[in-house]
Design a protein around this motif. Structure first.
Motif, PDB file in Angstrom:
ATOM      1  N   LEU A  14      11.002  -7.273  -7.366  1.00 57.21           N
ATOM      2  CA  LEU A  14      10.855  -6.666  -6.003  1.00 57.21           C
ATOM      3  C   LEU A  14       9.746  -7.133  -5.344  1.00 57.21           C
ATOM      4  O   LEU A  14       8.540  -7.307  -5.969  1.00 57.21           O
ATOM      5  N   PRO A  15       9.786  -7.796  -4.158  1.00 52.84           N
ATOM      6  CA  PRO A  15       8.516  -8.275  -3.299  1.00 52.84           C
ATOM      7  C   PRO A  15       7.794  -7.141  -2.901  1.00 52.84           C
ATOM      8  O   PRO A  15       8.008  -5.946  -2.803  1.00 52.84           O
ATOM      9  N   LYS A  16       6.714  -7.467  -2.681  1.00 51.95           N
ATOM     10  CA  LYS A  16       5.781  -6.523  -2.150  1.00 51.95           C
ATOM     11  C   LYS A  16       5.948  -5.761  -0.900  1.00 51.95           C
ATOM     12  O   LYS A  16       5.474  -4.528  -0.521  1.00 51.95           O
ATOM     13  N   SER A  17       6.779  -6.503  -0.074  1.00 60.03           N
ATOM     14  CA  SER A  17       7.146  -5.929   1.275  1.00 60.03           C
ATOM     15  C   SER A  17       8.251  -4.721   1.053  1.00 60.03           C
ATOM     16  O   SER A  17       8.444  -4.164   1.903  1.00 60.03           O
ATOM     17  N   ILE A  18       8.813  -4.581   0.047  1.00 59.63           N
ATOM     18  CA  ILE A  18       9.860  -3.600  -0.105  1.00 59.63           C
ATOM     19  C   ILE A  18       9.361  -2.594  -1.227  1.00 59.63           C
ATOM     20  O   ILE A  18       8.730  -2.754  -2.182  1.00 59.63           O
ATOM     21  N   GLU A  19       9.510  -1.243  -0.677  1.00 58.58           N
ATOM     22  CA  GLU A  19       9.093  -0.137  -1.323  1.00 58.58           C
ATOM     23  C   GLU A  19      10.228   0.748  -1.620  1.00 58.58           C
ATOM     24  O   GLU A  19      11.041   1.123  -0.757  1.00 58.58           O
ATOM     25  N   VAL A  20      10.288   1.226  -3.025  1.00 63.29           N
ATOM     26  CA  VAL A  20      11.392   2.145  -3.421  1.00 63.29           C
ATOM     27  C   VAL A  20      11.070   3.604  -3.396  1.00 63.29           C
ATOM     28  O   VAL A  20      10.007   3.679  -3.903  1.00 63.29           O
ATOM     29  N   PHE A  21      11.840   4.587  -2.806  1.00 61.74           N
ATOM     30  CA  PHE A  21      11.415   5.897  -2.659  1.00 61.74           C
ATOM     31  C   PHE A  21      12.605   6.737  -3.696  1.00 61.74           C
ATOM     32  O   PHE A  21      13.850   6.244  -3.536  1.00 61.74           O
ATOM     33  N   ASN A  22      12.055   7.773  -4.196  1.00 58.81           N
ATOM     34  CA  ASN A  22      12.895   8.692  -4.992  1.00 58.81           C
ATOM     35  C   ASN A  22      13.746   9.599  -4.475  1.00 58.81           C
ATOM     36  O   ASN A  22      14.394  10.326  -4.907  1.00 58.81           O
ATOM     37  N   SER A  23      13.152  10.107  -3.342  1.00 56.96           N
ATOM     38  CA  SER A  23      13.535  11.165  -2.392  1.00 56.96           C
ATOM     39  C   SER A  23      13.128  11.074  -0.945  1.00 56.96           C
ATOM     40  O   SER A  23      12.436  10.208  -0.589  1.00 56.96           O
ATOM     41  N   ILE A  24      13.832  11.812  -0.098  1.00 54.21           N
ATOM     42  CA  ILE A  24      13.479  11.877   1.182  1.00 54.21           C
ATOM     43  C   ILE A  24      12.227  12.315   1.554  1.00 54.21           C
ATOM     44  O   ILE A  24      11.360  11.886   2.327  1.00 54.21           O
ATOM     45  N   GLU A  25      11.746  13.426   0.698  1.00 55.46           N
ATOM     46  CA  GLU A  25      10.381  13.901   0.989  1.00 55.46           C
ATOM     47  C   GLU A  25       9.408  13.090   0.504  1.00 55.46           C
ATOM     48  O   GLU A  25       8.274  12.772   1.373  1.00 55.46           O
ATOM     49  N   GLN A  26       9.492  12.311  -0.432  1.00 53.72           N
ATOM     50  CA  GLN A  26       8.747  11.299  -0.830  1.00 53.72           C
ATOM     51  C   GLN A  26       8.569  10.138   0.349  1.00 53.72           C
ATOM     52  O   GLN A  26       7.274   9.808   0.528  1.00 53.72           O
ATOM     53  N   LEU A  27       9.483   9.746   0.830  1.00 61.03           N
ATOM     54  CA  LEU A  27       9.413   8.660   1.988  1.00 61.03           C
ATOM     55  C   LEU A  27       8.663   9.206   3.101  1.00 61.03           C
ATOM     56  O   LEU A  27       7.925   8.810   3.757  1.00 61.03           O
ATOM     57  N   VAL A  28       9.176  10.438   3.432  1.00 61.04           N
ATOM     58  CA  VAL A  28       8.416  10.964   4.636  1.00 61.04           C
ATOM     59  C   VAL A  28       7.034  11.386   4.497  1.00 61.04           C
ATOM     60  O   VAL A  28       6.241  11.243   5.483  1.00 61.04           O
ATOM     61  N   ASN A  29       6.377  11.930   3.394  1.00 59.88           N
ATOM     62  CA  ASN A  29       5.011  11.972   3.011  1.00 59.88           C
ATOM     63  C   ASN A  29       4.309  10.316   3.250  1.00 59.88           C
ATOM     64  O   ASN A  29       3.192  10.618   3.301  1.00 59.88           O
ATOM     65  N   GLY A  30       5.180   9.324   3.152  1.00 65.87           N
ATOM     66  CA  GLY A  30       4.520   8.238   3.306  1.00 65.87           C
ATOM     67  C   GLY A  30       4.329   7.690   4.709  1.00 65.87           C
ATOM     68  O   GLY A  30       3.687   6.464   4.828  1.00 65.87           O
TER      69      GLY A  30
END
Length: 299
Positions: A282-298
């Motif tokens: 996985l390149p540094k430009s790609i980030e994986v999230f486990n939930s909508i809440e986790q993504l929104v908090n970012g």
């Protein structure tokens, strides 16, 4: 041809109502609440009206009615009592069953009455997180076990999408207030499950960011057009069934080659399929999230 499911097993009833099959059999035998038919091999089958009745009974039961009292209520009066319950302030306690009942009967009015009852106490965001997400999670199981048909799923998800879009549109009247990020939301080719992505779009707009929503099944080549207009983009995607587990790592490589021409993009992804990503590739430009809440908090 009408392919809507009309016959249900006792396990279907258990999955939809949350009442154990053993308890259903007791209610059936002791109180004559349901009247199943039997196959040639003596297996119980239940009609759509029986399922509707059980969901109504479950709602009354969870609201404090004793099963012996429910058994004495005339059958025609049970739906009336249920509608009274979902119109009260305590509607959130019964919303899941009400929405399931709405789905089984393709009852749009019950959906809107239940939703509006929730809206009298909760924000749209709370309704989505506390009721719609559990409902959608349950729909996945019901669909996989053949308890509901695709027609049921499409009916209820279309109504939920409608609510997300309406609430997003209210926010889009205002111009974005934050200029440091521009988000592009899309689903990969052959991916059509967009409820999660629609809600993320709502959250992004709510926070004052510019969001470009492209929707379902978007080829990587089509995303390249956006590079002509914006220098720094945050792409967001939701992998529910696509790309498949044997293609997802290759897809991310292709995405990088097709989009990362200037090395300044980011891709945020989540969904069921991300479990198949090989982290070391996985390149540094790609980030994986486990939930909508986790993504929104970012954000």
């Amino acid at each position: 041809m009408n392919n809507v499911k009309k016959s249900f097993s006792i396990r279907d009833l258990e999955n939809l109502s949350g009442i154990k099959a053993h308890t259903i059999r007791i209610w059936e035998k002791r109180y004559d609440l349901l009247s199943p038919e039997r196959t040639s091999t003596n297996i119980r089958t239940y009609s759509l009206s029986s399922l509707q009745k059980l969901l109504n009974i479950t709602m009354l039961y969870s609201n404090g009615y004793k099963i012996s009292k429910i058994a004495r209520i005339p059958e025609k009066d049970i739906p009336v009592l249920v509608r009274e319950i979902v119109s009260k302030n305590s509607v959130e306690d019964h919303a899941l069953n009400a929405f399931k009942l709405s789905m089984i009967n393709f009852d749009q009015s019950l959906f809107f009455n239940t939703y509006n009852g929730l809206l009298s106490e909760f924000s749209f965001r709370d309704i989505f997180k506390q009721v719609f997400i559990p409902l959608l999670n349950e729909l996945g199981l019901l669909w996989q076990t053949d308890t509901i048909s695709p027609a049921h799923e499409h009916f209820i998800t279309s109504l939920i999408k409608q609510k997300i879009i309406i609430n997003t549109e209210k926010l889009q009247i205002l111009a974005p207030t934050k200029r440091d990020k521009t988000f592009v939301l899309f689903l990969p080719e052959n991916e059509i499950h967009e409820i999660g992505l629609l809600f993320i779009n709502y959250e992004i707009v709510l926070r004052g960011y510019k969001a470009i929503y492209l929707g379902q099944t978007v080829p990587i080549d089509s995303l390249q057009d956006l590079l002509k207009y914006y220098d720094d983009l945050n792409f967001v995607s939701y992998f529910t069934v696509e790309p498949s587990k044997d293609k997802i790592n290759k897809y991310l490589q292709q995405f990088g080659k097709g989009i990362n021409q200037k090395g300044n993009y980011k891709l945020w992804i989540l969904g069921h399929q991300v479990q198949h990503i090989t982290p070391e590739h996985l390149p540094k430009s790609i980030e994986v999230f486990n939930s909508i809440e986790q993504l929104v908090n970012g954000l």
